[in-house]
Design a protein around this motif. Structure first.
Motif, PDB file in Angstrom:
ATOM      1  N   GLU A  13     -13.346  -2.295 -13.424  1.00  0.00           N
ATOM      2  CA  GLU A  13     -12.020  -2.731 -13.035  1.00  0.00           C
ATOM      3  C   GLU A  13     -11.893  -2.700 -11.511  1.00  0.00           C
ATOM      4  OE1 GLU A  13      -8.943  -0.543 -14.949  1.00  0.00           O
ATOM      5  OE2 GLU A  13      -9.639  -1.013 -16.974  1.00  0.00           O
ATOM      6  N   LEU A  14     -11.018  -3.546 -10.986  1.00  0.00           N
ATOM      7  CA  LEU A  14     -10.745  -3.563  -9.552  1.00  0.00           C
ATOM      8  C   LEU A  14      -9.283  -3.922  -9.356  1.00  0.00           C
ATOM      9  CD1 LEU A  14     -11.733  -3.329  -6.639  1.00  0.00           C
ATOM     10  CD2 LEU A  14     -12.375  -5.746  -6.735  1.00  0.00           C
ATOM     11  N   GLY A  15      -8.523  -2.986  -8.833  1.00  0.00           N
ATOM     12  CA  GLY A  15      -7.084  -3.163  -8.734  1.00  0.00           C
ATOM     13  C   GLY A  15      -6.595  -3.685  -7.405  1.00  0.00           C
ATOM     14  N   VAL A  16      -7.366  -4.549  -6.770  1.00  0.00           N
ATOM     15  CA  VAL A  16      -6.929  -5.171  -5.522  1.00  0.00           C
ATOM     16  C   VAL A  16      -7.131  -6.675  -5.634  1.00  0.00           C
ATOM     17  CG1 VAL A  16      -7.543  -3.128  -4.167  1.00  0.00           C
ATOM     18  CG2 VAL A  16      -9.184  -5.001  -4.361  1.00  0.00           C
ATOM     19  N   GLU A  17      -6.434  -7.404  -4.777  1.00  0.00           N
ATOM     20  CA  GLU A  17      -6.561  -8.865  -4.752  1.00  0.00           C
ATOM     21  C   GLU A  17      -7.194  -9.370  -3.458  1.00  0.00           C
ATOM     22  OE1 GLU A  17      -2.649 -10.329  -5.380  1.00  0.00           O
ATOM     23  OE2 GLU A  17      -2.620  -9.828  -7.524  1.00  0.00           O
ATOM     24  N   ARG A  18      -7.312  -8.490  -2.447  1.00  0.00           N
ATOM     25  CA  ARG A  18      -7.878  -8.906  -1.157  1.00  0.00           C
ATOM     26  C   ARG A  18      -8.914  -7.871  -0.711  1.00  0.00           C
ATOM     27  NH1 ARG A  18      -2.416  -9.199  -0.366  1.00  0.00           N
ATOM     28  NH2 ARG A  18      -2.466  -7.551   1.202  1.00  0.00           N
TER      29      ARG A  18
END
Length: 211
Positions: A13-18
């Motif tokens: 999972e990766l909870g960033v957009e940038r």
């Protein structure tokens, strides 16, 4: 390409957009186009901006990355004849940083608080999580200098150091170098640190705001 260039069940999972991806001057920079494809395929909504140090450009080109990321590919210099504070732009834009691969030289500069390039200055002032994936020559991991820098950076709340793996030295041909771990391992460590920072901020919002 329609499938991620890595097993789907190994996509954390990766909870960033940038994401800001800093590439430094290790021979393992040649593998960054593969991982750029992996990031784009694995996280369709992720916008990745890449910053290439001068030494990284010996091993990977702007052209090799320009069509593999959903953002810009920049060189780690302040633009001439432009009134742009690139370090401010990077620090304010990025929700997370990955340095892959991270040479001993770049790691040392970051640990010493140096800020002589846009990516370094952005990394020094950001509160976003930063993951470093070291790439070291023979003897580099056990060197006193690197161990000191590892300890210094590990003490920073927003920095996570990922352990390099044994690898073949491009110079000696022997299995005595240290290579960066696969990008999924780095992203997993980054996300774990991001979640820790978010939980700490939620638990102590006033205290964090005053820091």
């Amino acid at each position: 390409m329609t499938e991620p260039p890595y097993p789907v069940d190994q996509v954390p999972e990766l909870g960033v957009e940038r994401l800001l991806l800093v590439v430094t001057g290790s021979t393992f920079a040649t593998g960054v186009p593969f991982w750029a494809d992996w990031l784009r395929m694995s996280y369709p909504h992720l916008e990745t901006t890449v910053v290439l140090t001068r030494s990284a450009q010996r091993f990977v080109t702007w052209q090799a990355l320009a069509h593999r990321v959903g953002g810009e590919v920049l060189t780690d210099v302040w633009p001439e004849e432009e009134a742009r504070a690139r370090h401010v732009e990077l620090a304010e834009w990025a929700q997370a940083f990955v340095v892959y691969p991270a040479t001993l030289h770049y790691t040392a500069r970051l640990a010493l608080g140096l800020a002589d390039s846009p990516s370094l200055l952005a990394a020094q002032v950001t509160k976003a999580p930063i993951a470093l994936a070291p790439s070291l020559p023979p003897g580099g991991l056990d060197s006193a200098a690197f161990q000191k820098h590892w300890a210094t950076l590990s003490a920073r709340p927003n920095v996570v150091m990922t352990a390099p793996e044994p690898g073949r030295s491009a110079t000696t041909g022997r299995m005595e170098a240290w290579v960066p771990p696969p990008m999924p391992d780095v992203i997993e460590a980054l996300e774990h640190r991001r979640a820790e920072l978010a939980a700490a901020q939620a638990a102590h919002p006033v205290e964090r705001a005053l820091l």
